[in-house]
Design a protein around this motif. Structure first.
Motif, PDB file in Angstrom:
ATOM      1  N   GLU A 131      20.594  91.588 -13.059  1.00  0.00           N
ATOM      2  CA  GLU A 131      21.828  91.645 -12.437  1.00  0.00           C
ATOM      3  C   GLU A 131      22.901  92.410 -13.325  1.00  0.00           C
ATOM      4  OE1 GLU A 131      24.563  88.471  -9.765  1.00  0.00           O
ATOM      5  OE2 GLU A 131      24.300  88.007 -12.149  1.00  0.00           O
ATOM      6  N   SER A 132      23.256  93.725 -12.597  1.00  0.00           N
ATOM      7  CA  SER A 132      23.959  94.494 -13.625  1.00  0.00           C
ATOM      8  C   SER A 132      25.538  94.387 -13.247  1.00  0.00           C
ATOM      9  CB  SER A 132      23.488  95.823 -13.062  1.00  0.00           C
ATOM     10  OG  SER A 132      24.329  96.813 -13.861  1.00  0.00           O
ATOM     11  N   ARG A 133      26.306  93.807 -14.262  1.00  0.00           N
ATOM     12  CA  ARG A 133      27.662  93.669 -14.226  1.00  0.00           C
ATOM     13  C   ARG A 133      28.340  94.586 -15.067  1.00  0.00           C
ATOM     14  NH1 ARG A 133      29.535  89.975 -10.550  1.00  0.00           N
ATOM     15  NH2 ARG A 133      27.844  88.685  -9.831  1.00  0.00           N
ATOM     16  N   THR A 134      29.699  94.910 -15.075  1.00  0.00           N
ATOM     17  CA  THR A 134      30.573  95.699 -15.890  1.00  0.00           C
ATOM     18  C   THR A 134      31.007  94.651 -17.098  1.00  0.00           C
ATOM     19  OG1 THR A 134      32.640  95.158 -14.642  1.00  0.00           O
ATOM     20  CG2 THR A 134      31.536  97.194 -13.744  1.00  0.00           C
ATOM     21  N   PHE A 135      31.590  95.112 -17.994  1.00  0.00           N
ATOM     22  CA  PHE A 135      32.327  94.364 -18.988  1.00  0.00           C
ATOM     23  C   PHE A 135      33.363  93.405 -18.340  1.00  0.00           C
ATOM     24  CE2 PHE A 135      31.090  98.174 -21.732  1.00  0.00           C
ATOM     25  CZ  PHE A 135      30.424  97.450 -22.508  1.00  0.00           C
ATOM     26  N   SER A 136      33.801  93.855 -17.443  1.00  0.00           N
ATOM     27  CA  SER A 136      34.848  92.774 -16.861  1.00  0.00           C
ATOM     28  C   SER A 136      34.202  91.749 -15.866  1.00  0.00           C
ATOM     29  CB  SER A 136      36.150  93.594 -16.043  1.00  0.00           C
ATOM     30  OG  SER A 136      35.417  94.401 -15.115  1.00  0.00           O
ATOM     31  N   GLY A 137      32.885  91.882 -15.617  1.00  0.00           N
ATOM     32  CA  GLY A 137      31.991  91.056 -14.864  1.00  0.00           C
ATOM     33  C   GLY A 137      32.038  91.518 -13.365  1.00  0.00           C
ATOM     34  N   ASN A 138      32.671  92.487 -12.967  1.00  0.00           N
ATOM     35  CA  ASN A 138      32.358  92.974 -11.699  1.00  0.00           C
ATOM     36  C   ASN A 138      31.060  93.696 -11.440  1.00  0.00           C
ATOM     37  OD1 ASN A 138      34.969  92.204 -11.017  1.00  0.00           O
ATOM     38  ND2 ASN A 138      35.571  94.313 -11.860  1.00  0.00           N
ATOM     39  N   MET A 139      30.372  93.705 -10.164  1.00  0.00           N
ATOM     40  CA  MET A 139      29.205  94.268 -10.068  1.00  0.00           C
ATOM     41  C   MET A 139      29.266  95.723 -10.288  1.00  0.00           C
ATOM     42  SD  MET A 139      27.454  92.403  -6.726  1.00  0.00           S
ATOM     43  CE  MET A 139      27.041  90.616  -6.629  1.00  0.00           C
ATOM     44  N   ASN A 140      28.207  96.470 -11.056  1.00  0.00           N
ATOM     45  CA  ASN A 140      28.057  97.778 -10.980  1.00  0.00           C
ATOM     46  C   ASN A 140      27.670  98.325  -9.774  1.00  0.00           C
ATOM     47  OD1 ASN A 140      28.927  98.248 -13.780  1.00  0.00           O
ATOM     48  ND2 ASN A 140      26.755  97.423 -14.472  1.00  0.00           N
ATOM     49  N   PRO A 141      28.113  99.499  -9.576  1.00  0.00           N
ATOM     50  CA  PRO A 141      27.712 100.282  -8.272  1.00  0.00           C
ATOM     51  C   PRO A 141      26.239  99.977  -7.963  1.00  0.00           C
ATOM     52  CG  PRO A 141      29.057 101.785  -9.476  1.00  0.00           C
ATOM     53  CD  PRO A 141      28.920 100.553 -10.332  1.00  0.00           C
ATOM     54  N   ILE A 142      25.382 100.059  -8.960  1.00  0.00           N
ATOM     55  CA  ILE A 142      23.817 100.033  -8.629  1.00  0.00           C
ATOM     56  C   ILE A 142      23.623  98.783  -8.145  1.00  0.00           C
ATOM     57  CG2 ILE A 142      23.198  99.214 -10.708  1.00  0.00           C
ATOM     58  CD1 ILE A 142      20.886 101.758 -10.688  1.00  0.00           C
ATOM     59  N   MET A 143      24.427  97.614  -8.104  1.00  0.00           N
ATOM     60  CA  MET A 143      23.986  96.566  -7.780  1.00  0.00           C
ATOM     61  C   MET A 143      23.767  96.275  -6.119  1.00  0.00           C
ATOM     62  SD  MET A 143      22.993  93.981  -9.383  1.00  0.00           S
ATOM     63  CE  MET A 143      23.041  92.585  -8.157  1.00  0.00           C
ATOM     64  N   LYS A 144      24.381  97.415  -5.286  1.00  0.00           N
ATOM     65  CA  LYS A 144      24.083  97.597  -4.019  1.00  0.00           C
ATOM     66  C   LYS A 144      22.834  98.026  -3.779  1.00  0.00           C
ATOM     67  CE  LYS A 144      24.957 100.999  -1.241  1.00  0.00           C
ATOM     68  NZ  LYS A 144      25.605 102.437  -0.728  1.00  0.00           N
ATOM     69  N   ASP A 145      22.180  98.760  -4.388  1.00  0.00           N
ATOM     70  CA  ASP A 145      20.672  99.344  -4.254  1.00  0.00           C
ATOM     71  C   ASP A 145      19.867  98.162  -4.971  1.00  0.00           C
ATOM     72  OD1 ASP A 145      21.356 101.556  -3.307  1.00  0.00           O
ATOM     73  OD2 ASP A 145      21.481 102.390  -5.131  1.00  0.00           O
ATOM     74  N   VAL A 146      20.169  97.394  -5.837  1.00  0.00           N
ATOM     75  CA  VAL A 146      19.544  96.160  -6.434  1.00  0.00           C
ATOM     76  C   VAL A 146      19.174  95.110  -5.252  1.00  0.00           C
ATOM     77  CG1 VAL A 146      19.336  94.378  -8.016  1.00  0.00           C
ATOM     78  CG2 VAL A 146      20.048  96.720  -8.874  1.00  0.00           C
ATOM     79  N   ILE A 147      20.280  94.874  -4.479  1.00  0.00           N
ATOM     80  CA  ILE A 147      20.188  93.712  -3.671  1.00  0.00           C
ATOM     81  C   ILE A 147      19.363  94.216  -2.619  1.00  0.00           C
ATOM     82  CG2 ILE A 147      21.751  92.447  -2.115  1.00  0.00           C
ATOM     83  CD1 ILE A 147      23.886  92.575  -4.014  1.00  0.00           C
ATOM     84  N   ILE A 148      19.378  95.433  -2.030  1.00  0.00           N
ATOM     85  CA  ILE A 148      18.473  95.840  -1.070  1.00  0.00           C
ATOM     86  C   ILE A 148      17.022  95.779  -1.641  1.00  0.00           C
ATOM     87  CG2 ILE A 148      17.777  98.076   0.132  1.00  0.00           C
ATOM     88  CD1 ILE A 148      20.849  98.690   0.064  1.00  0.00           C
ATOM     89  N   PHE A 149      16.757  96.164  -2.681  1.00  0.00           N
ATOM     90  CA  PHE A 149      15.361  96.123  -3.249  1.00  0.00           C
ATOM     91  C   PHE A 149      14.995  94.619  -3.315  1.00  0.00           C
ATOM     92  CE2 PHE A 149      13.063  95.133  -7.419  1.00  0.00           C
ATOM     93  CZ  PHE A 149      11.723  95.787  -7.112  1.00  0.00           C
ATOM     94  N   ALA A 150      15.985  93.724  -3.846  1.00  0.00           N
ATOM     95  CA  ALA A 150      15.690  92.322  -3.956  1.00  0.00           C
ATOM     96  C   ALA A 150      15.203  92.147  -2.526  1.00  0.00           C
ATOM     97  CB  ALA A 150      16.653  91.584  -4.480  1.00  0.00           C
ATOM     98  N   ASP A 151      16.028  92.322  -1.502  1.00  0.00           N
ATOM     99  CA  ASP A 151      15.774  91.849  -0.218  1.00  0.00           C
ATOM    100  C   ASP A 151      14.233  92.134   0.240  1.00  0.00           C
ATOM    101  OD1 ASP A 151      18.120  90.444  -0.106  1.00  0.00           O
ATOM    102  OD2 ASP A 151      19.121  91.822   1.108  1.00  0.00           O
ATOM    103  N   ASP A 152      13.918  93.357   0.239  1.00  0.00           N
ATOM    104  CA  ASP A 152      12.700  94.213   0.492  1.00  0.00           C
ATOM    105  C   ASP A 152      11.370  93.513  -0.147  1.00  0.00           C
ATOM    106  OD1 ASP A 152      14.133  95.971   2.133  1.00  0.00           O
ATOM    107  OD2 ASP A 152      13.891  97.492   0.734  1.00  0.00           O
ATOM    108  N   ILE A 153      11.628  93.136  -1.436  1.00  0.00           N
ATOM    109  CA  ILE A 153      10.694  92.522  -2.175  1.00  0.00           C
ATOM    110  C   ILE A 153      10.431  91.265  -1.775  1.00  0.00           C
ATOM    111  CG2 ILE A 153      10.238  91.699  -4.678  1.00  0.00           C
ATOM    112  CD1 ILE A 153       9.074  94.282  -4.311  1.00  0.00           C
ATOM    113  N   LYS A 154      11.450  90.354  -1.658  1.00  0.00           N
ATOM    114  CA  LYS A 154      11.525  89.125  -1.054  1.00  0.00           C
ATOM    115  C   LYS A 154      10.546  88.915   0.322  1.00  0.00           C
ATOM    116  CE  LYS A 154      13.985  85.040  -0.422  1.00  0.00           C
ATOM    117  NZ  LYS A 154      15.309  84.093  -0.357  1.00  0.00           N
ATOM    118  N   LYS A 155      10.833  89.986   1.319  1.00  0.00           N
ATOM    119  CA  LYS A 155      10.295  89.847   2.531  1.00  0.00           C
ATOM    120  C   LYS A 155       8.840  90.351   2.388  1.00  0.00           C
ATOM    121  CE  LYS A 155      14.450  91.446   4.931  1.00  0.00           C
ATOM    122  NZ  LYS A 155      15.102  92.611   5.576  1.00  0.00           N
TER     123      LYS A 155
END
Length: 143
Positions: A69-93
């Motif tokens: 889970e990729s986050r910034t120094f301030s704890g916010n999601m990095n922009p790549i997390m949108k793609d990570v979540i899509i990847f995770a959903d695809d792998i889970k399915k």
């Protein structure tokens, strides 16, 4: 699904770890007792990514998938997390396995610092992510 325990082979619990990147995806696999993580492969992030990860899943028969889970120094999601979540959903399915997100912070930098730059760097970063998850799970079990 967990494999059946036997006197020669206590409960088998294997996990796959993933360090998702926009160009390359690192994959690590744990030992059969979910104690140690080992770098396994670096896969080009291309349209065939899911198929290749599924091949590794079928070969290793894990009980779960751990994704960084990729986050910034301030704890916010990095922009790549949108793609990570899509990847995770695809792998889970595709795999029907549970997905666990493990905070990852500069794991590629850690892997480079420990081992130097090499072709399996992304797999080493995946191993760091997976080992962090495994350590927490062992702690929960009092191991």
């Amino acid at each position: 699904m967990k494999k059946k325990a036997s006197p020669k082979n206590p409960q088998i619990e294997k996990y796959i770890g993933v360090d998702y990147g926009s160009k390359r995806v690192g994959v690590a696999i744990s030992d059969d007792h979910a104690r140690l993580a080992f770098p396994q492969a670096v896969i080009k992030n291309s349209p065939g990514l899911i198929k290749e990860v599924m091949r590794l899943i079928k070969e290793s028969k894990p009980i779960g998938i751990v994704i960084g889970e990729s986050r910034t120094f301030s704890g916010n999601m990095n922009p790549i997390m949108k793609d990570v979540i899509i990847f995770a959903d695809d792998i889970k399915k595709a795999s029907k396995l549970p997905i666990f997100f493990e905070p990852e912070f500069l794991t590629s930098h850690q892997a480079t610092h420990i081992q130097g730059a090499h072709d399996m760097l992304d797999a080493s970063a995946a191993a760091i992510i997976l080992q962090s998850f495994l350590d927490k799970e062992m702690h929960k079990k009092g191991i």
